[in-house]
Design a protein around this motif. Structure first.
Motif, PDB file in Angstrom:
ATOM      1  N   ARG A  62      40.324  31.076  43.105  1.00  0.00           N
ATOM      2  CA  ARG A  62      41.083  32.295  42.859  1.00  0.00           C
ATOM      3  C   ARG A  62      41.329  32.404  41.364  1.00  0.00           C
ATOM      4  O   ARG A  62      41.509  31.403  40.687  1.00  0.00           O
ATOM      5  N   ALA A  72      43.517  40.117  46.728  1.00  0.00           N
ATOM      6  CA  ALA A  72      42.968  40.866  47.865  1.00  0.00           C
ATOM      7  C   ALA A  72      42.426  42.218  47.430  1.00  0.00           C
ATOM      8  O   ALA A  72      41.597  42.819  48.139  1.00  0.00           O
ATOM      9  N   PRO A  75      37.382  43.970  44.257  1.00  0.00           N
ATOM     10  CA  PRO A  75      36.198  44.423  45.001  1.00  0.00           C
ATOM     11  C   PRO A  75      35.325  43.235  45.400  1.00  0.00           C
ATOM     12  O   PRO A  75      35.235  42.246  44.667  1.00  0.00           O
ATOM     13  N   ALA A  76      34.695  43.350  46.557  1.00  0.00           N
ATOM     14  CA  ALA A  76      33.929  42.223  47.105  1.00  0.00           C
ATOM     15  C   ALA A  76      32.846  41.727  46.147  1.00  0.00           C
ATOM     16  O   ALA A  76      32.574  40.543  46.062  1.00  0.00           O
ATOM     17  N   GLY A  77      32.215  42.623  45.406  1.00  0.00           N
ATOM     18  CA  GLY A  77      31.111  42.210  44.541  1.00  0.00           C
ATOM     19  C   GLY A  77      31.507  41.842  43.128  1.00  0.00           C
ATOM     20  O   GLY A  77      30.640  41.511  42.310  1.00  0.00           O
ATOM     21  N   ARG A  79      32.224  39.916  40.023  1.00  0.00           N
ATOM     22  CA  ARG A  79      31.970  38.553  39.556  1.00  0.00           C
ATOM     23  C   ARG A  79      32.346  38.370  38.091  1.00  0.00           C
ATOM     24  O   ARG A  79      32.056  37.331  37.492  1.00  0.00           O
ATOM     25  N   ASP A 101      32.513  34.589  37.707  1.00  0.00           N
ATOM     26  CA  ASP A 101      32.320  33.814  38.934  1.00  0.00           C
ATOM     27  C   ASP A 101      30.869  33.355  38.982  1.00  0.00           C
ATOM     28  O   ASP A 101      29.946  34.171  39.128  1.00  0.00           O
ATOM     29  N   HIS A 241      29.646  43.764  38.200  1.00  0.00           N
ATOM     30  CA  HIS A 241      30.724  44.638  38.690  1.00  0.00           C
ATOM     31  C   HIS A 241      32.067  44.251  38.079  1.00  0.00           C
ATOM     32  O   HIS A 241      33.005  43.844  38.773  1.00  0.00           O
TER      33      HIS A 241
END
Length: 254
Positions: A62, A72, A75-77, A79, A101, A241
């Motif tokens: 995290r 939370a 966005p999922a993508g 990095r 990431d 992203h």
């Protein structure tokens, strides 16, 4: 744009490899490679055992300093994340770290000093409240009055990125918009930072940017030095992203 009202706006290792020898040295014979004594029973000699390499440090899963609520909202993508942490809810100073990431966790870059709005931070930003909005926002577009330094984000160079006058501490504002990254707060991503459209309505403000520091608090934006803005523009990669996670430390940790 989010500017002080008294400003005139025209619209920011050699890799050290410890290599053990693959065979006997070519110079004087070393003890580790010496032949067994004729008087002693012969036994196989063994090369020195290389020291085990320490395990690489475990990277955080995290984003450091970011609690479950804002984590939370990532966005999922995403990095790549610029985490801007204000020194307090009513402070106009803070710092930023650009994280990436790499698949195993978030790798931190250097820490950069920042400024934000005169009165600090808010989770409910409105026009002229002199606070910067807390939240997670995508970073889609860039621009400025200076030539594109090599940004991978779409870059809009325009003479409209011009400002004169003085800021809250009587500091000159000229050059503040030499380099700009639009924060996707109440704006249309995929358009110039100068785009005046406000999807949530004008009362919620807009024109929140990352831009060049002019030496004093902002109206709602986040600023950093010109050199750091150039570095940020070169680092942000739309393929990753990128987002900005911004707020005072307490708000970020929730």
């Amino acid at each position: 744009m989010s500017l002080p009202r008294h400003a005139l706006v025209g619209l920011t290792a050699l890799l050290l490899a410890g290599c053990a020898p693959a065979g006997p040295p070519s110079g004087p014979v070393l003890d580790a490679w010496a032949a067994p004594s004729a008087a002693a029973p012969s036994s196989p000699t063994r090369p020195p055992v290389a020291a085990a390499r320490p395990a690489p440090p475990e990277l955080p899963r995290r984003l450091p300093g970011v609690g479950p609520q804002l984590a939370a909202a990532l966005p999922a993508g995403a990095r790549q994340a610029l985490v801007v942490t204000g020194d307090g809810p009513d402070s106009s100073t803070g710092h930023a770290v650009l994280y990436r990431d790499d698949g195993d966790g978030w790798l931190a870059g250097p820490t950069w000093p920042t400024r934000n709005a005169l009165r600090g931070w808010t989770t409910d930003h409105h026009v002229n409240d002199l606070r910067s909005p807390v939240g997670v926002f995508t970073l889609s577009d860039a621009g400025g009055s200076r030539p594109d330094p090599g940004s991978r984000l779409p870059y809009n160079r325009s003479g409209a990125f011009t400002i004169s006058g003085t800021g809250f501490e009587d500091e000159p504002l000229a050059g503040s918009f030499d380099y700009v990254v639009a924060v996707d707060y109440n704006r249309v991503p995929g358009s110039s930072p100068l785009d005046p459209r406000r999807p949530r309505g004008g009362a919620h403000g807009g024109g929140i940017w990352l831009h060049v520091d002019h030496g004093g608090p902002t109206h709602g934006c986040v600023s950093m030095s010109e050199d750091l803005m150039r570095e940020l523009l070169l680092a942000l990669d739309p393929a990753l992203h990128p987002v900005v996670v911004m707020g005072d430390g307490e708000a970020l940790a929730r």
